[in-house]
Scaffold this motif. Structure first.
Motif, PDB file in Angstrom:
ATOM      1  N   ALA A 151     -17.018  23.497 -20.266  1.00 50.00           N
ATOM      2  CA  ALA A 151     -17.539  23.741 -18.916  1.00 50.00           C
ATOM      3  C   ALA A 151     -18.174  22.484 -18.313  1.00 50.00           C
ATOM      4  CB  ALA A 151     -18.550  24.883 -18.956  1.00 50.00           C
ATOM      5  N   PHE A 152     -18.958  21.759 -19.117  1.00 53.79           N
ATOM      6  CA  PHE A 152     -19.612  20.557 -18.589  1.00 53.79           C
ATOM      7  C   PHE A 152     -18.588  19.472 -18.246  1.00 53.79           C
ATOM      8  CE2 PHE A 152     -23.601  22.139 -20.572  1.00 53.79           C
ATOM      9  CZ  PHE A 152     -24.416  22.022 -19.460  1.00 53.79           C
ATOM     10  N   GLY A 153     -17.586  19.334 -19.121  1.00 51.20           N
ATOM     11  CA  GLY A 153     -16.561  18.322 -18.878  1.00 51.20           C
ATOM     12  C   GLY A 153     -15.800  18.603 -17.596  1.00 51.20           C
ATOM     13  N   LYS A 154     -15.514  19.880 -17.402  1.00 55.09           N
ATOM     14  CA  LYS A 154     -14.786  20.267 -16.190  1.00 55.09           C
ATOM     15  C   LYS A 154     -15.621  19.982 -14.944  1.00 55.09           C
ATOM     16  CE  LYS A 154     -11.686  23.650 -18.209  1.00 55.09           C
ATOM     17  NZ  LYS A 154     -11.892  24.910 -18.932  1.00 55.09           N
ATOM     18  N   LEU A 155     -16.910  20.233 -15.062  1.00 54.17           N
ATOM     19  CA  LEU A 155     -17.829  19.960 -13.957  1.00 54.17           C
ATOM     20  C   LEU A 155     -17.808  18.456 -13.625  1.00 54.17           C
ATOM     21  CD1 LEU A 155     -19.968  21.498 -12.241  1.00 54.17           C
ATOM     22  CD2 LEU A 155     -21.666  20.778 -13.915  1.00 54.17           C
ATOM     23  N   ILE A 156     -17.840  17.647 -14.669  1.00 49.91           N
ATOM     24  CA  ILE A 156     -17.822  16.189 -14.461  1.00 49.91           C
ATOM     25  C   ILE A 156     -16.534  15.767 -13.766  1.00 49.91           C
ATOM     26  CG2 ILE A 156     -17.606  13.968 -15.658  1.00 49.91           C
ATOM     27  CD1 ILE A 156     -19.588  15.128 -17.753  1.00 49.91           C
ATOM     28  N   ARG A 157     -15.413  16.308 -14.239  1.00 45.48           N
ATOM     29  CA  ARG A 157     -14.139  15.943 -13.616  1.00 45.48           C
ATOM     30  C   ARG A 157     -14.130  16.311 -12.133  1.00 45.48           C
ATOM     31  NH1 ARG A 157     -10.934  14.531 -17.897  1.00 45.48           N
ATOM     32  NH2 ARG A 157     -11.813  15.568 -19.695  1.00 45.48           N
ATOM     33  N   ARG A 158     -14.690  17.471 -11.843  1.00 45.19           N
ATOM     34  CA  ARG A 158     -14.660  17.959 -10.473  1.00 45.19           C
ATOM     35  C   ARG A 158     -15.644  17.185  -9.578  1.00 45.19           C
ATOM     36  NH1 ARG A 158     -16.896  22.228  -7.594  1.00 45.19           N
ATOM     37  NH2 ARG A 158     -18.110  23.007  -9.343  1.00 45.19           N
ATOM     38  N   LEU A 159     -16.841  16.919 -10.115  1.00 42.53           N
ATOM     39  CA  LEU A 159     -17.896  16.356  -9.274  1.00 42.53           C
ATOM     40  C   LEU A 159     -17.937  14.830  -9.276  1.00 42.53           C
ATOM     41  CD1 LEU A 159     -20.859  18.705 -10.179  1.00 42.53           C
ATOM     42  CD2 LEU A 159     -19.154  18.968  -8.387  1.00 42.53           C
ATOM     43  N   ILE A 215     -19.581  12.566  -6.039  1.00 40.47           N
ATOM     44  CA  ILE A 215     -19.788  13.270  -4.774  1.00 40.47           C
ATOM     45  C   ILE A 215     -19.773  14.786  -4.995  1.00 40.47           C
ATOM     46  CG2 ILE A 215     -18.748  13.766  -2.513  1.00 40.47           C
ATOM     47  CD1 ILE A 215     -17.783  10.809  -2.530  1.00 40.47           C
ATOM     48  N   ILE A 216     -20.809  15.483  -4.499  1.00 39.49           N
ATOM     49  CA  ILE A 216     -20.847  16.941  -4.530  1.00 39.49           C
ATOM     50  C   ILE A 216     -20.942  17.441  -3.094  1.00 39.49           C
ATOM     51  CG2 ILE A 216     -22.124  18.995  -5.232  1.00 39.49           C
ATOM     52  CD1 ILE A 216     -23.132  17.483  -7.640  1.00 39.49           C
ATOM     53  N   ASP A 217     -20.025  18.291  -2.707  1.00 38.97           N
ATOM     54  CA  ASP A 217     -20.012  18.835  -1.345  1.00 38.97           C
ATOM     55  C   ASP A 217     -20.221  17.745  -0.284  1.00 38.97           C
ATOM     56  OD1 ASP A 217     -19.621  21.299  -2.442  1.00 38.97           O
ATOM     57  OD2 ASP A 217     -21.740  21.866  -2.381  1.00 38.97           O
ATOM     58  N   GLU A 231     -28.507   8.791 -11.789  1.00 45.13           N
ATOM     59  CA  GLU A 231     -29.268   9.415 -12.884  1.00 45.13           C
ATOM     60  C   GLU A 231     -28.714  10.807 -13.194  1.00 45.13           C
ATOM     61  OE1 GLU A 231     -30.595   7.736 -10.418  1.00 45.13           O
ATOM     62  OE2 GLU A 231     -32.037   6.314 -11.269  1.00 45.13           O
ATOM     63  N   ALA A 232     -28.452  11.591 -12.136  1.00 46.22           N
ATOM     64  CA  ALA A 232     -27.913  12.941 -12.337  1.00 46.22           C
ATOM     65  C   ALA A 232     -26.538  12.860 -12.998  1.00 46.22           C
ATOM     66  CB  ALA A 232     -27.820  13.671 -11.001  1.00 46.22           C
ATOM     67  N   GLU A 233     -25.767  11.864 -12.588  1.00 53.43           N
ATOM     68  CA  GLU A 233     -24.446  11.655 -13.183  1.00 53.43           C
ATOM     69  C   GLU A 233     -24.581  11.386 -14.690  1.00 53.43           C
ATOM     70  OE1 GLU A 233     -22.004   9.159 -10.506  1.00 53.43           O
ATOM     71  OE2 GLU A 233     -21.255   8.253 -12.348  1.00 53.43           O
ATOM     72  N   ALA A 234     -25.512  10.511 -15.048  1.00 60.24           N
ATOM     73  CA  ALA A 234     -25.725  10.169 -16.463  1.00 60.24           C
ATOM     74  C   ALA A 234     -26.158  11.401 -17.254  1.00 60.24           C
ATOM     75  CB  ALA A 234     -26.772   9.065 -16.579  1.00 60.24           C
ATOM     76  N   LEU A 235     -26.981  12.260 -16.623  1.00 61.68           N
ATOM     77  CA  LEU A 235     -27.447  13.469 -17.303  1.00 61.68           C
ATOM     78  C   LEU A 235     -26.298  14.453 -17.531  1.00 61.68           C
ATOM     79  CD1 LEU A 235     -30.806  13.864 -15.386  1.00 61.68           C
ATOM     80  CD2 LEU A 235     -30.596  13.426 -17.830  1.00 61.68           C
ATOM     81  N   LEU A 236     -25.392  14.514 -16.572  1.00 63.48           N
ATOM     82  CA  LEU A 236     -24.222  15.392 -16.726  1.00 63.48           C
ATOM     83  C   LEU A 236     -23.362  14.936 -17.910  1.00 63.48           C
ATOM     84  CD1 LEU A 236     -22.728  16.016 -13.151  1.00 63.48           C
ATOM     85  CD2 LEU A 236     -23.544  17.737 -14.762  1.00 63.48           C
ATOM     86  N   PHE A 237     -23.115  13.627 -17.977  1.00 67.70           N
ATOM     87  CA  PHE A 237     -22.322  13.097 -19.088  1.00 67.70           C
ATOM     88  C   PHE A 237     -23.031  13.347 -20.427  1.00 67.70           C
ATOM     89  CE2 PHE A 237     -20.070  10.629 -15.807  1.00 67.70           C
ATOM     90  CZ  PHE A 237     -18.767  10.701 -16.268  1.00 67.70           C
ATOM     91  N   ALA A 238     -24.365  13.207 -20.430  1.00 64.87           N
ATOM     92  CA  ALA A 238     -25.118  13.418 -21.671  1.00 64.87           C
ATOM     93  C   ALA A 238     -25.075  14.893 -22.081  1.00 64.87           C
ATOM     94  CB  ALA A 238     -26.555  12.945 -21.500  1.00 64.87           C
TER      95      ALA A 238
END
Ligand code: ADP
Ligand code: MG
Length: 209
Positions: free
Chosen positions: A43-51, A60-62, A69-76
């Motif tokens: 789920a997290f990986g898919k979110l990263i691919r999408r966002l 970019i989101i919406d 920083e938020a990007e780095a947290l998503l990858f982590a």
């Protein structure tokens, strides 16, 4: 315990190609192999691919840019799931885990975004270290030729600029992380594979016997 190997490098360096070849090489020798990648397919990986990854890693989101920083947290977050649910259990079961990108990608890319390297390293403290990280190194010009068809023309220059910084960062990381070894990715697919196998034998298998 199993064997944990990571392939790193800029887009088009040959990571996916070589990860598959290395997996086959181990399988032929009777090892059980888990071939995996980051971002993951969870789920997290898919979110990263999408966002994050669509739009040339522009985050970019919406229609609005997300912070680096938020990007780095998503990858982590994706990596934490990857380590706890797949990598650690597979290594405990004695398997060979080959990951196409890992922790070092976060350092090279997010550092290129201007984030603090120490902060990134601390954020990823939970990420167990592989025995060997193969850095497939090649000039950006060549990598861009290989991935040309994957990108829009308008994105091309922006991506090339980022890739250049990321390549430089990877080379700096080699000085900091002894598990990282450079392989010349300009050579033929077969020669690169042979160089990787030589490293695996020298850095891992000879030490296990
Ligand atoms: P990555 O996963 O690092 O982005 P790929 O393995 O997908 O790279 O390779 C990118 C492209 O370059 C693919 O079309 C692949 O067939 C090609 N390629 C991979 N390795 C080589 C090589 N050593 N020489 C020439 N082309 C290569
Ligand atoms: Mg790939």
């Amino acid at each position: 315990m199993g064997i944990f190997i990571v392939l790193e490098g800029i887009d088009g360096a040959g990571k996916s190609t070589q990860a598959k070849l290395l997996a086959k090489w181990f399988e032929k020798r009777g090892y059980e192999v888990v071939l995996t990648k980051e971002p993951t397919d969870t789920a997290f990986g898919k979110l990263i691919r999408r966002l994050v990854l669509t739009g040339g890693r522009e985050g970019i989101i919406d229609g609005a840019k997300i912070s680096h920083e938020a990007e780095a947290l998503l990858f982590a977050a994706d990596r934490a799931e990857h380590v706890k649910k797949l990598i650690e259990p597979s290594l405990k079961a004695g398997k060979v885990v080959i990951s196409d990108r890992y922790f070092y990608s976060s350092l090279a890319y997010q550092w290129a975004r201007g984030l603090d390297l120490e902060w990134l390293i601390n954020l990823n403290k939970f990420a167990i270290r592989p025995e060997l990280v193969i850095l497939l190194d090649l000039p950006v010009k060549e990598s861009m030729k290989r991935i040309n068809g994957r990108k829009l023309k308008s994105e091309f220059d922006k991506i090339a600029e980022l890739q250049k910084k990321v390549r430089e960062n990877y080379l700096k990381l080699v000085e900091m992380f002894p598990e990282m070894k450079i392989v010349n990715a300009l050579a033929s697919i077969e020669d690169v594979h042979n160089d990787i196998v030589a490293l695996v034998e020298h850095e891992i298998l000879s030490k296990k016997e």
